[in-house]
Design an enzyme around this catalytic site. Structure first.
Site, PDB file in Angstrom:
ATOM      1  N   ARG A  20       0.834  -1.215   0.000  1.00  0.00           N
ATOM      2  CA  ARG A  20       0.000   0.000   0.000  1.00  0.00           C
ATOM      3  C   ARG A  20       0.863   1.258   0.000  1.00  0.00           C
ATOM      4  O   ARG A  20       0.539   2.240  -0.675  1.00  0.00           O
ATOM      5  CB  ARG A  20      -0.943   0.018   1.202  1.00  0.00           C
ATOM      6  N   ASN A  38      -6.098  -2.696   2.065  1.00  0.00           N
ATOM      7  CA  ASN A  38      -6.023  -4.148   2.127  1.00  0.00           C
ATOM      8  C   ASN A  38      -7.432  -4.707   2.212  1.00  0.00           C
ATOM      9  O   ASN A  38      -8.316  -4.096   2.803  1.00  0.00           O
ATOM     10  CB  ASN A  38      -5.241  -4.611   3.362  1.00  0.00           C
TER      11      ASN A  38
END
EC number: 3.6.1.7
Length: 93
Positions: A20, A38
């Site tokens: 990320r 996520n």
């Protein structure tokens, strides 16, 4: 300049490896807006908006991923731009 919005889903070994944050850095480098998070199934989901060429480059970088990730698949669905103004990391779902 044509603006596009891409909703993407990345599968593989992409959690617990800083994926990320990698995505956040790529979006910043290409001056794109959107979000990433996520998913509880082990994938990473996100949306990116910006000029078509930069969005395509961003998605290519996601397909390569950071060195410590193992990207197996990137699914992309194009949508109408909604005017995202920042790029952020969202809570997991």
């Amino acid at each position: 300049m044509s603006l596009v919005r891409a909703h993407f889903l990345v599968k593989g070994f992409v959690q617990g490896v800083g994926f990320r944050y990698f995505v956040l850095r790529q979006a910043a480098a290409l001056q794109l807006n959107g979000w990433v998070r996520n998913r509880y199934n082990g994938s990473v989901e996100g949306v990116v908006e910006g000029p078509e060429a930069e969005v395509k480059e961003f998605l290519d970088r996601c397909r390569r991923g950071p060195a410590w990730a193992e990207v197996k698949e990137v699914k992309v669905q194009y949508e109408e731009p909604r005017g995202e103004t920042t790029f952020r990391i969202r809570s997991s779902v």
